[in-house]
Structure formats: C-alpha cells, structure tokens
Design an enzyme around this catalytic site. Structure first.
Site, PDB file in Angstrom:
ATOM      1  N   LYS A  57       0.884  -1.772  -0.301  1.00 40.33           N
ATOM      2  CA  LYS A  57       0.111   0.217  -0.343  1.00 40.33           C
ATOM      3  C   LYS A  57       0.908   1.463  -0.316  1.00 40.33           C
ATOM      4  O   LYS A  57       1.644   1.358   0.731  1.00 40.33           O
ATOM      5  CB  LYS A  57      -0.684  -0.009   1.161  1.00 40.33           C
ATOM      6  CG  LYS A  57      -2.087   0.832   1.223  1.00 40.33           C
ATOM      7  CD  LYS A  57      -2.529   1.570   2.331  1.00 40.33           C
ATOM      8  CE  LYS A  57      -1.822   3.037   3.243  1.00 40.33           C
ATOM      9  NZ  LYS A  57      -1.694   3.816   2.095  1.00 40.33           N
ATOM     10  N   GLU A  89      10.381   1.613  10.300  1.00 38.75           N
ATOM     11  CA  GLU A  89      11.298   2.350  10.312  1.00 38.75           C
ATOM     12  C   GLU A  89      10.921   4.040   9.636  1.00 38.75           C
ATOM     13  O   GLU A  89       9.921   4.122   8.720  1.00 38.75           O
ATOM     14  CB  GLU A  89      12.271   2.171   7.983  1.00 38.75           C
ATOM     15  CG  GLU A  89      13.647   3.379   8.429  1.00 38.75           C
ATOM     16  CD  GLU A  89      13.313   4.381   7.697  1.00 38.75           C
ATOM     17  OE1 GLU A  89      13.323   5.367   8.610  1.00 38.75           O
ATOM     18  OE2 GLU A  89      13.537   4.931   6.717  1.00 38.75           O
ATOM     19  N   CYS A 138      13.659  11.227   6.350  1.00 40.59           N
ATOM     20  CA  CYS A 138      14.063  10.454   8.323  1.00 40.59           C
ATOM     21  C   CYS A 138      15.258  11.099   8.372  1.00 40.59           C
ATOM     22  O   CYS A 138      15.102  10.583  10.172  1.00 40.59           O
ATOM     23  CB  CYS A 138      12.864  10.079   7.966  1.00 40.59           C
ATOM     24  SG  CYS A 138      13.845   8.541   7.018  1.00 40.59           S
ATOM     25  N   GLU A 140      10.471  15.942  15.179  1.00 42.28           N
ATOM     26  CA  GLU A 140      10.766  15.876  14.064  1.00 42.28           C
ATOM     27  C   GLU A 140       9.980  17.144  13.090  1.00 42.28           C
ATOM     28  O   GLU A 140       8.928  17.164  13.461  1.00 42.28           O
ATOM     29  CB  GLU A 140      10.358  14.276  12.962  1.00 42.28           C
ATOM     30  CG  GLU A 140      11.372  14.628  11.961  1.00 42.28           C
ATOM     31  CD  GLU A 140      11.177  13.201  11.645  1.00 42.28           C
ATOM     32  OE1 GLU A 140       9.885  12.393  12.133  1.00 42.28           O
ATOM     33  OE2 GLU A 140      11.880  12.478  10.746  1.00 42.28           O
TER      34      GLU A 140
HETATM   35  P1  ADP Z   1       3.383  10.935   7.554  1.00 43.30           P
HETATM   36  O1  ADP Z   1       2.260  11.547   8.652  1.00 43.30           O
HETATM   37  O2  ADP Z   1       4.006  11.129   6.743  1.00 43.30           O
HETATM   38  O3  ADP Z   1       2.094  11.229   6.172  1.00 43.30           O
HETATM   39  P2  ADP Z   1       2.149   8.517   7.807  1.00 43.30           P
HETATM   40  O4  ADP Z   1       2.711   7.045   8.929  1.00 43.30           O
HETATM   41  O5  ADP Z   1       0.605   9.120   8.664  1.00 43.30           O
HETATM   42  O6  ADP Z   1       3.079   9.812   7.876  1.00 43.30           O
HETATM   43  O7  ADP Z   1       1.900   7.558   6.955  1.00 43.30           O
HETATM   44  C1  ADP Z   1       2.950   7.152   6.149  1.00 43.30           C
HETATM   45  C2  ADP Z   1       2.337   5.774   5.360  1.00 43.30           C
HETATM   46  O8  ADP Z   1       1.391   4.682   6.140  1.00 43.30           O
HETATM   47  C3  ADP Z   1       1.630   6.045   4.273  1.00 43.30           C
HETATM   48  O9  ADP Z   1       1.512   5.310   3.071  1.00 43.30           O
HETATM   49  C4  ADP Z   1       0.109   6.089   5.249  1.00 43.30           C
HETATM   50  O10 ADP Z   1      -1.329   5.705   3.799  1.00 43.30           O
HETATM   51  C5  ADP Z   1      -0.113   5.038   5.291  1.00 43.30           C
HETATM   52  N1  ADP Z   1      -1.120   5.406   7.484  1.00 43.30           N
HETATM   53  C6  ADP Z   1      -1.482   5.988   8.003  1.00 43.30           C
HETATM   54  N2  ADP Z   1      -2.090   5.931   8.696  1.00 43.30           N
HETATM   55  C7  ADP Z   1      -2.387   4.507   9.035  1.00 43.30           C
HETATM   56  C8  ADP Z   1      -3.008   3.354   9.901  1.00 43.30           C
HETATM   57  N3  ADP Z   1      -4.162   4.023  10.559  1.00 43.30           N
HETATM   58  N4  ADP Z   1      -3.371   1.967   9.343  1.00 43.30           N
HETATM   59  C9  ADP Z   1      -2.107   1.806   7.621  1.00 43.30           C
HETATM   60  N5  ADP Z   1      -1.510   2.501   7.123  1.00 43.30           N
HETATM   61  C10 ADP Z   1      -1.717   3.928   7.653  1.00 43.30           C
END
Ligand code: ADP
Length: 490
Positions: free
Chosen positions: A188, A263, A297, A394
């Site tokens: 995903k 990561e 990061c 960060e």
């Molecule tokens: P950022 O805040 O830098 O966007 P995220 O951790 O929110 O980082 O996003 C990184 C990835 O995790 C993206 O592919 C996002 O769609 C996914 N993501 C965010 N929230 C969830 C969740 N609750 N379950 C699964 N994937 C998630």
C-alpha cells in the site's frame, strides 16, 4: 477529469503515456474505479484519481500473493535476479518519465527525482545479486552421529506500507529484497504519491514479474493496514512512515506474531566541532537539512555548533540557505520544492513560532512563499533554546535551528537526549574525536564529515523508537528470510 487534470498531465509530458495508471494492480490485472483525487503540491492542481479500495480488495490481493508464492519461491535465485535486473534497466530507460511523475505528485525538484529513480533502481539490482549469495551453514554437531545444517528460506507473503517522501525508493527498498528472497508482496503506497508506485508495477510486469508476485492496493489506509497487519496469510510486515502510525501497526502485528520491520521518524542531531572544516560542514548541513525540502527522516533536525565556530557557521549557513531557489520542481532551476501539504506547512510554522517565542533569532526565511503551493522559505534560526519544539520533534521542513555547545560531552549528551535514534552527523578533523563521537552517538547511522548517508550497499535503519531492522546492504535481505535448523541423525 476536469481541465485541471488535463493541464497537470500535459505539463508532466510523459514520453510513455501508459506509465500513468489510475487503477490498482492486483494479480497482474489493473483494477478499481478511480475516485480519489491526487494533487500536485506545487500548484494544487489536480493530477488524476486513484481507486479508494478497502478490506475486500486488500484481501483479494493477499490471496493473489499467497497463490503466487509456491512457484515464485521455487524459482532459482538467478531467475529472480534476472527479472529484477531487467526491472532496474527499464526504470533507468524511463528515468525521465518516472522522475517527472514523481515531481508532479510529490513536489521535489526534478534533479532530486531523477536521483531517486536511480537510487530506487539500485535496490532491485543489488538485492537480485545478493539473493544468489543466500548461503546457509553447516554446524559441527555435539556427537559424531548427528549433522546440523542451517537453511535460509523466504518468509512468505509480505505486507508493505510506504510513505510519500521517497515515493519510489521506499518501495524498491522493501519490494526489491522481498522479491529477491522469493517472497510475494502486497503493497500500500501513500495515497499522496500513488502514481510513482503504479508506474513501477507497469515496468515490473514488462520485466517479466509473474502475476501476484507484486500487488498494489491504494485507498483507505486503516482497513487496508488492518489486513496487512492482521491477516494470518501474511508472514512479515514492513513499514516506513511516522512513529505513531508505526507503533500502532506494530501492535496490530502482535496478534499473529508477524516479523516486523519499521523505519520510523528521526530527529537527527548535526554536530559541528571547533576543529571541523567549516565549509564542508556548511555544505553537509545544506544537503542534509534542505534535501527534499527537509522532508526526509534522516534530515538534520537539530544543529549543535561549538562556541569557537558558532558565529561563522551561522553566517555561512544562512547565506547558502538564502540562495536556494524555490519553486515548481518541474522547472529546471528549482532546488526547493513545496511541502507535501497544508498540515506539513502548519507544523513548520508552529516550530518556527515556538523557537522565536523562546528567544531564537531569525537569520533568513521564516515565512511562507507568496505562491499558490505549500511552500516555506528556507529558514535558519540561531540561538534556539536546547528544549525548543524544533529540537524535540522532527520538523520535516526547511528549517535549520542552531544551538550552541561548549564541550564534546555536552554535544553528545544533547545529541543522545532523544527517543529517536535514526541518523546523526558530526564534523571534526580530529581522528580520535571522530571515533569517540561515532561510537558515542546512540543512532543507527552516523555521517562523519558528510551529510549524505544513503546508498544501497549500506544498512539503513534506526535504534530506540526509530525502528526495527535494516534496509539495503547484505543485512537487508535477512529481514525477508527465515532461518531453519535441520538436524540429521545418521
Ligand atoms: P506521514 O505523517 O509522514 O504522512 P504516515 O505514517 O501517516 O506518515 O504515513 C505513512 C504511510 O502510512 C502512508 O502510506 C499512510 O497512508 C499510511 N498510514 C497512515 N495511517 C495508517 C493507518 N492507520 N493504518 C495503515 N496505514 C496508515
């Protein structure tokens, strides 16, 4: 599609129009109705749509990956390597198209996007080669009538979730070793940068990757994430993204005891000692802090400078930062793109306001740009309080905050005073100090006299709350292999 979409797409000007896909890739088929809009952060224009899939489609993708597994893992490593090598060659052949797509959806300058495509492809070739060297062991047994051997076998079906800041490299750094090891994958990508991921699938298919070995599902993060972390058919989950989301997903993996690689966020300290080559330190800080507009990061997040060179370093860094050219990444001269979205911009503003409120002085920048996109000026602040928000969290934006220190012990104490432990940097010309500091920094990676630490041959990953496991290098393959001990009684 409205006019906006047409104009964004025509500006991307793909030589191969079929690299732009608005459907998901499951079991070798393009599927799903494009309903979810994707925008260019530099212009806020509409690029196109992607399917908003959920649990059912994610489960179908897992079924496809499970069905493809027996045949794929039985292939000789050399056959898998050949496909990965071809895939890399196709990425390089279409580097310009892939980079332009990335710049349009992510915002980074085209030169950086071109660099990322080459970097991303390098993981495919590297891991294809490494897979030929998955050696086992024979172990001297405790009695003469027994033999003990160690086999390394692919873990099985892998679930992967990737972020938007390196839309292509964060995928190949997981999918490359996974597929090389003989695993199959359900990925995903970030909903903010899906087109880079989908274009990769076009080339994977062209390189000869069989249906079901790589499946890409876009849509609702929560339900798709549930499947990738909770479905018992998935043996391993690998994630790059924010620390809070990573923790939540790791907890979800506990129910089925999956192998987990994470990561997560960093909060990189950047130390400049009195005995540093100051010009080199400034150049290192610029590349480490402002690459990808501060959205990596491993970006320097807290810059600690020793008393004797503090003023000189501050002045030079501000001069160089002020000269960075911001704008639409598709324009050739751009060195700074937009931030990914409004939320990211607001976080940067909050960090700068907090620093100024606690006595920091602004040397350059400090405001949004007067243009349509989510741009923030490259900013340098001096005399930042050691406990300002800027140093504790960060920032993920183009803001360099300088803190003064007196002794090496102070510098290490400040640098290690964080729950994050991804990357750290230090500049010194004293050999003994460089060893003391490299060993004393509680981080997964140290850049000593360099601001650039990413290459496919070196292990990438963190300690503390920055993650589990390593990507890239010979260690990166271990994350996708199980160790099996075989005992033979003669
Ligand atoms: P950022 O805040 O830098 O966007 P995220 O951790 O929110 O980082 O996003 C990184 C990835 O995790 C993206 O592919 C996002 O769609 C996914 N993501 C965010 N929230 C969830 C969740 N609750 N379950 C699964 N994937 C998630």
């Amino acid at each position: 599609m409205g006019d906006g979409a047409v104009s964004e797409l025509s500006r991307i000007a793909l030589q191969r129009a079929d690299l732009f896909r608005q459907q998901c890739f499951i079991n070798g088929k393009w599927t799903g109705d494009p309903t979810h809009a994707v925008h260019n952060p530099a212009t806020r224009g509409l690029i196109g749509h992607i399917p908003n899939l959920g649990r059912t489609e994610a489960e179908a993708a897992v079924a496809a990956a499970e069905a493809a597994l027996p045949k794929w893992r039985a292939e000789p490593a050399a056959a898998r390597a050949k496909i990965l090598r071809r895939w890399n060659e196709l990425m390089l052949k279409h580097q310009q198209d892939l980079a332009r797509l990335m710049t349009a959806e992510q915002g980074k300058p085209l030169a950086e996007a071109m660099g990322e495509i080459a970097y991303a492809g390098s993981f495919l070739e590297w891991f294809g080669e490494e897979a030929k060297r998955v050696y086992g062991d024979t172990i001297p047994a405790p009695s003469s009538d027994r033999r003990i051997m160690v086999l390394k076998q692919p873990v099985g079906v892998v679930g992967a979730i990737t972020p938007w800041n390196f839309p292509t490299a964060m995928i190949t750094r997981k999918v490359g070793p996974g597929i090389a090891a003989g695993c199959t994958v359900v990925l995903k990508p970030s909903e903010l940068t899906p087109y880079s991921a989908l274009a990769l699938a076009v080339l994977a298919e062209e390189a000869g990757l069989p249906p079901g070995v790589l499946n890409i599902v876009t849509g609702d993060a929560e339900p798709i994430g549930r499947v990738l972390t909770e479905d018992p058919r998935i043996s391993k989950f690998t994630f790059t993204g924010s620390t809070p989301v990573g923790k939540k997903l790791a907890a979800q993996c506990a129910g089925t005891v999956k192998r987990v690689s994470l990561e997560l966020g960093g909060n990189a300290p950047f130390l400049v000692f009195d005995d540093a080559d100051i010009e080199a330190a400034v150049a290192g800080a610029i590349i480490s802090k402002f690459r990808n507009t501060g959205q990596t990061c491993v970006c320097a997040n807290r810059i600690y400078v020793q008393d004797g060179v503090y003023d000189q370093f501050a002045r030079l860094l501000a001069e160089k930062a002020a000269a960075l050219v911001a704008g639409d990444g598709l324009a050739g001269v751009t060195q700074q793109g937009p931030l990914i979205n409004e939320r990211a911009l607001q976080k940067v503003e909050a960090h700068v306001a907090d620093a100024l409120g606690h006595g920091a002085k602004l040397l350059t920048g400090g405001a949004r740009h007067a243009n349509a996109g989510t741009f923030y000026q490259p900013t340098v602040l001096r005399d930042v309080a050691a406990d300002a928000l800027l140093t504790r969290e960060e920032t993920f934006g183009p803001v360099a905050g300088l803190v003064r220190f007196k002794t090496e012990e102070d510098a290490l104490r400040l640098a290690n005073n964080s729950r994050a432990g991804l990357a750290a940097y230090a500049f010194t010309r004293d050999l003994a100090r460089s060893w003391r500091v490299s060993e004393g920094l509680e981080y997964g990676m140290v850049g000593m006299n360099t601001g650039l630490i990413s290459t496919e041959v070196s292990p990438f990953g963190g300690v503390k709350e920055s993650g589990i496991g390593r990507e890239g290098s010979k260690y990166g393959l271990d994350e996708f292999l199980n160790i099996k001990a075989v005992f033979v009684q003669l």
